[in-house]
Design an enzyme around this catalytic site. Structure first.
Site, PDB file in Angstrom:
ATOM      1  N   LYS A 138      -5.645  -7.950  13.900  1.00  0.00           N
ATOM      2  CA  LYS A 138      -4.834  -6.789  14.279  1.00  0.00           C
ATOM      3  C   LYS A 138      -5.706  -5.545  14.389  1.00  0.00           C
ATOM      4  O   LYS A 138      -6.476  -5.234  13.481  1.00  0.00           O
ATOM      5  CB  LYS A 138      -3.722  -6.522  13.262  1.00  0.00           C
ATOM      6  CG  LYS A 138      -2.806  -5.362  13.684  1.00  0.00           C
ATOM      7  CD  LYS A 138      -1.749  -5.066  12.654  1.00  0.00           C
ATOM      8  CE  LYS A 138      -2.308  -4.310  11.470  1.00  0.00           C
ATOM      9  NZ  LYS A 138      -1.265  -3.917  10.517  1.00  0.00           N
ATOM     10  N   ARG A 150       6.273  -4.840   8.086  1.00  0.00           N
ATOM     11  CA  ARG A 150       5.673  -5.560   6.955  1.00  0.00           C
ATOM     12  C   ARG A 150       5.249  -4.602   5.845  1.00  0.00           C
ATOM     13  O   ARG A 150       5.268  -4.946   4.671  1.00  0.00           O
ATOM     14  CB  ARG A 150       4.546  -6.478   7.413  1.00  0.00           C
ATOM     15  CG  ARG A 150       3.314  -5.803   8.032  1.00  0.00           C
ATOM     16  CD  ARG A 150       2.303  -5.494   6.956  1.00  0.00           C
ATOM     17  NE  ARG A 150       0.958  -5.376   7.475  1.00  0.00           N
ATOM     18  CZ  ARG A 150       0.155  -4.378   7.154  1.00  0.00           C
ATOM     19  NH1 ARG A 150       0.561  -3.400   6.378  1.00  0.00           N
ATOM     20  NH2 ARG A 150      -1.079  -4.361   7.642  1.00  0.00           N
ATOM     21  N   ALA A 204      -1.382   6.667   0.879  1.00  0.00           N
ATOM     22  CA  ALA A 204      -2.833   6.720   0.657  1.00  0.00           C
ATOM     23  C   ALA A 204      -3.450   5.359   0.971  1.00  0.00           C
ATOM     24  O   ALA A 204      -3.662   4.534   0.086  1.00  0.00           O
ATOM     25  CB  ALA A 204      -3.141   7.132  -0.777  1.00  0.00           C
ATOM     26  N   ASP A 205      -3.756   5.151   2.248  1.00  0.00           N
ATOM     27  CA  ASP A 205      -4.284   3.862   2.692  1.00  0.00           C
ATOM     28  C   ASP A 205      -5.711   3.965   3.212  1.00  0.00           C
ATOM     29  O   ASP A 205      -6.210   3.079   3.889  1.00  0.00           O
ATOM     30  CB  ASP A 205      -3.379   3.262   3.769  1.00  0.00           C
ATOM     31  CG  ASP A 205      -3.250   4.167   4.991  1.00  0.00           C
ATOM     32  OD1 ASP A 205      -3.761   5.304   4.953  1.00  0.00           O
ATOM     33  OD2 ASP A 205      -2.640   3.732   5.980  1.00  0.00           O
TER      34      ASP A 205
END
Length: 322
Positions: free
Chosen positions: A66, A109, A220-221
């Protein structure tokens, strides 16, 4: 022959129940380590960013790749700021089976991951959700939580009043009462607290969070992002999707750097899912789930959509190899 699924195809096929089912299966595969999941590749393109997540599921014999991008000037060009594509590959031959729009997959998701954390960690009689941020992911989180718990009320706080008004209008269709808050602190007096912003400074203070709250930290990724006061980790039992990811990219990284969390005290949600075990030990404890998203989640949800599309004869055939 490969299959091509556009955004309208994915939208037609996808439900939050599908997403919850797929992500729960993804956690089981991850918990058994029946997968190969490389680290996330992040590319800073100066005026945008691109993340690449990939995974090979040994249980389904499929590989997903992805690419998800954020280019914030796209709106000036009439394009979405967030774009994503998922490709499913046959692990035996490496040939592409399906290419599909990934923006909805990512949104659903991620929402499902937060919802499942509530299923396993929030108090079962939780009725009130507080959400920091009023964007698309705030909607996804609420949709997922409403599927797993009997939520009745929602508090929303964001920087934009217009975005909160629109959120209220759109989300009350779920049968919940939405209250617009004047301050972030007001939105924290809840049973479940969800943070969904791109903030680089803490928004939620530790002393705003009451005993018994379950926190879902979504925003916070990436390195440099932060929504929570690191001191929250001093009084919360901390869970995550992937220890290796959150210690490098997530909210957890900030707590470790601040010295308020030891990695040895961090648990993965897959441990609970694999054993079908409710994780809360007392009504009063604070639980915290940090998620940065995993490739296996994309693999499982994309596989489900691919199989549904084939059974419904949806999408367009495309010969990548000719």
């Amino acid at each position: 022959m490969s299959l091509m699924l556009g955004k309208s195809d994915v939208e037609h096929l996808l439900t939050m129940k599908d997403a919850l089912e797929s992500v729960e299966e993804a956690y089981k595969i991850y918990g058994k380590r029946a997968l190969v999941q490389p680290p996330i590749v992040s590319i800073d393109a100066e005026i945008g960013e691109l993340d690449i997540k990939s995974c090979y599921s040994k249980e389904t014999d499929l590989i997903s790749i992805k690419s998800a991008s954020g280019f914030w000037r796209n709106k000036d060009l009439g394009l979405p700021s967030l774009l994503a594509t998922v490709t499913l590959l046959d692990s035996k031959t490496g040939s592409p089976l399906c290419m599909m729009d990934g923006s909805l997959i990512t949104g659903y998701r991620t929402g499902a991951a937060g919802g499942l954390s509530c299923k396993y960690l929030a108090r079962k009689d939780s009725k009130l959700v507080g959400i920091i941020g009023a964007g698309n992911q705030a909607r996804m989180q609420l949709m997922a939580i409403k599927e797993v718990l009997d939520i009745e009320q929602v508090k929303i706080w964001a920087l934009s009043l217009d975005s909160m008004i629109l959120f209220k209008k759109e989300m009350e269709i779920l049968g919940v009462e939405v209250t617009i808050c004047e301050t972030a602190k007001e939105a924290c007096d809840v049973d479940i607290l969800v943070t969904t912003t791109p903030s680089k400074e803490p928004i939620v203070k530790s002393d705003w969070v009451k005993p018994g709250t379950h926190i879902v930290a979504v925003g916070a990724d990436a390195e440099g992002k932060q929504e929570l006061d690191p001191d929250l980790y001093l009084k919360a039992r901390a869970f995550c999707d992937s220890i290796s990811q959150v210690t490098a990219l997530g909210e957890t990284r900030n707590a470790i750097e601040a010295g308020t969390l030891n990695v040895s005290d961090l648990k993965e949600l897959s441990d609970l899912v694999l054993e079908d075990k409710y994780g809360r030990t007392t009504r009063e404890e604070i639980t915290l789930f940090d998620t940065t998203g995993m490739g296996i989640q994309d693999t499982c949800l994309a596989t489900l959509l691919y199989n549904k599309a084939k059974s419904l004869k949806l999408g367009k055939d495309f010969d990548f190899l000719s």
